[in-house]
Write an enzyme that holds these catalytic residues in place. Structure first.
Site, PDB file in Angstrom:
ATOM      1  N   SER A 130      12.890  -3.631  -1.203  1.00 23.64           N
ATOM      2  CA  SER A 130      11.498  -3.941  -0.877  1.00 23.64           C
ATOM      3  C   SER A 130      10.684  -4.024  -2.171  1.00 23.64           C
ATOM      4  O   SER A 130      11.252  -4.206  -3.260  1.00 23.64           O
ATOM      5  CB  SER A 130      10.919  -2.890   0.082  1.00 23.64           C
ATOM      6  OG  SER A 130       9.659  -3.307   0.585  1.00 23.64           O
ATOM      7  N   ASN A 131       9.371  -3.881  -2.071  1.00 23.44           N
ATOM      8  CA  ASN A 131       8.491  -3.928  -3.238  1.00 23.44           C
ATOM      9  C   ASN A 131       7.307  -2.989  -3.009  1.00 23.44           C
ATOM     10  O   ASN A 131       7.239  -2.305  -1.987  1.00 23.44           O
ATOM     11  CB  ASN A 131       8.030  -5.368  -3.508  1.00 23.44           C
ATOM     12  CG  ASN A 131       7.329  -5.970  -2.307  1.00 23.44           C
ATOM     13  OD1 ASN A 131       6.226  -5.584  -1.949  1.00 23.44           O
ATOM     14  ND2 ASN A 131       7.990  -6.929  -1.654  1.00 23.44           N
ATOM     15  N   HIS A 132       6.376  -2.974  -3.949  1.00 20.49           N
ATOM     16  CA  HIS A 132       5.304  -1.983  -3.933  1.00 20.49           C
ATOM     17  C   HIS A 132       4.054  -2.412  -3.161  1.00 20.49           C
ATOM     18  O   HIS A 132       3.048  -1.692  -3.175  1.00 20.49           O
ATOM     19  CB  HIS A 132       4.888  -1.634  -5.364  1.00 20.49           C
ATOM     20  CG  HIS A 132       5.983  -1.015  -6.179  1.00 20.49           C
ATOM     21  ND1 HIS A 132       6.529   0.214  -5.900  1.00 20.49           N
ATOM     22  CD2 HIS A 132       6.657  -1.478  -7.268  1.00 20.49           C
ATOM     23  CE1 HIS A 132       7.462   0.505  -6.786  1.00 20.49           C
ATOM     24  NE2 HIS A 132       7.570  -0.511  -7.620  1.00 20.49           N
ATOM     25  N   SER A 133       4.071  -3.536  -2.498  1.00 18.26           N
ATOM     26  CA  SER A 133       2.862  -4.014  -1.820  1.00 18.26           C
ATOM     27  C   SER A 133       2.421  -3.055  -0.713  1.00 18.26           C
ATOM     28  O   SER A 133       3.233  -2.607   0.100  1.00 18.26           O
ATOM     29  CB  SER A 133       3.105  -5.396  -1.216  1.00 18.26           C
ATOM     30  OG  SER A 133       1.976  -5.805  -0.463  1.00 18.26           O
TER      31      SER A 133
ATOM     32  N   ALA B  46       3.923  -9.964   0.361  1.00 23.02           N
ATOM     33  CA  ALA B  46       4.934  -9.903  -0.694  1.00 23.02           C
ATOM     34  C   ALA B  46       6.302 -10.003  -0.016  1.00 23.02           C
ATOM     35  O   ALA B  46       6.869  -8.997   0.408  1.00 23.02           O
ATOM     36  CB  ALA B  46       4.804  -8.607  -1.475  1.00 23.02           C
TER      37      ALA B  46
END
Length: 398
Positions: free
Chosen positions: A210-213, A277
């Site tokens: 995943s990512n930090h959004s 994102a």
């Protein structure tokens, strides 16, 4: 935007953040509003009625009547006078009473009588704000149309740091201006899609990519568009944010789920804002059981996900399409290339190198780029940035 000629009824409750109410009152009047102040009895322990009377140019109302002469302070008349009831700061105690119809002071009886828009700016310690009782009370108030000025993260009176700090007065004034602006219904009849938040791509039943959004920017845009009367469908990846008032939310997890929901909803929409994102790659295979740690290296083969923005751009057919570009290098060149490739009407560029922009913060610094040029915006709250983006969307739709 301005508040020229507007009547703002400012409610102050017993919070250490009450000192900010003096600044808030001054800013409201500076924007052209007439301000009357209602204080709870406990609020007087934090800021004096004399201070607020001096700034508002009106007597401060605390009790139901004046014990000296019996003069009645009519909560009904106050509700009829106001164009907006703004409670800032709003304590957990007051929010709970509002949610459950308790009317044991003048401010609460005024709230129950008010026919105007109501906004609250919560202020409390992080554990109080995060408590399930407080969150449920906020959910109840949202469902009844009360607008929530989300608290910020920062140092609190307890010495702890977290979410619960009352929004800054400048941000609250901007929120009220947007709430009362006539253009809030200027997008009536338009159906717009907003994607927000992070997607997650499963590796096994336990792990994912995943990512930090956090979804804050996309949620702010959805809220800004809904305030202007648009029918907004928010397609949301994983986030802890509450659904904005008046917005229909579709929860998804993976890039594939977001692709399917976006294509389906765009078919009957007037446009879309692609703020999510979305993962560019996903594992070729998802392990059916948890992968165990071994002695050697682990290799995971990835495959491309669907390019949602490019798919919508290829079938735009005159509809508006807005993209986002979060870059770390060659920012403008990368954003302009994306603008052309994906057939966006304009793209919102922000850089992780800009202080106050990026993931998890309440501010953003962006540049709006279209085929005619670019407009660089200063560092703003994400709510203010969303209003600027909504302004550009509105100008294109007209």
């Amino acid at each position: 935007m301005s508040l020229e000629g507007r009547h703002i009824l400012l409610g102050i409750t017993g919070s250490i953040a009450a000192y900010k109410a003096a600044i808030l009152c001054r800013l409201l009047k500076g924007a052209g509003a007439e301000v009357k102040v209602v204080m709870t009895p406990l609020a007087k322990q934090f800021i004096t009625p004399l201070t607020m009377a001096t700034l508002s140019k009106h007597p401060i109302l605390v009790e139901f009547f004046n014990p000296e002469n019996g003069e009645w302070n009519s909560h009904v008349s106050l509700g009829e006078w106001a164009d907006c009831l703004l409670i800032a700061p709003a304590t957990a105690n007051t929010l709970g009473k509002m949610a459950h119809g308790i009317a044991d002071n003048l401010l609460l009886t005024t709230y129950l009588s008010a026919r105007c828009p109501v906004a609250v700016a919560p202020a409390m310690d992080l554990d109080m704000f995060a408590h399930s009782a407080t969150q449920e009370n906020l959910r109840i108030l949202r469902s009844r149309g009360v607008r929530i000025v989300e608290p910020a993260e920062g140092e609190l009176a307890s010495g702890l740091s977290g979410k619960g700090r009352m929004a800054e007065p400048t941000d609250i004034v901007a929120f009220v201006e947007a709430l009362l602006s006539e253009k809030k219904k200027s997008l009536r009849g338009k159906r717009l899609i907003v994607t927000a938040g992070a997607t997650i791509e499963a590796i096994d039943p336990v792990r994912f990519i995943s990512n930090h959004s956090t979804g804050k920017m996309g949620y702010a845009i959805a809220e800004a568009l809904a305030r202007r009367g648009a029918e907004v469908v928010l397609i949301s990846g994983r986030t802890s944010l509450p659904t904005p008032t008046g917005v229909r939310r579709i929860d998804v997890l993976s890039a594939q789920e977001m692709y399917e929901a976006s294509v389906r909803e765009f078919a009957t929409a007037d446009g879309a804002v692609m703020c999510a994102a979305v993962a560019d790659y996903t594992p070729e295979e998802v392990a059916p059981t948890k992968l165990k740690k071994g002695d050697g290296e682990l290799t995971i083969r990835l495959k491309r996900t669907h390019d949602i923005a490019a798919e919508l751009g290829a079938h735009k057919a005159g509809r508006i399409l807005v993209g986002f570009a979060l870059e770390t290098d060659h920012e403008e060149a990368n954003a302009e290339g994306k603008l052309q490739r994906k057939n966006f009407d304009f793209i919102v560029l922000n850089s992780l190198r800009d202080a106050g922009a990026g993931f998890g913060v309440d501010t953003n610094k962006v540049t709006l780029i279209d085929r005619a040029g670019r407009e660089e915006l200063p560092l703003l709250s994400k709510a203010e940035t969303a209003e600027k983006i909504a302004d550009k969307i509105e100008s294109i739709l007209k």
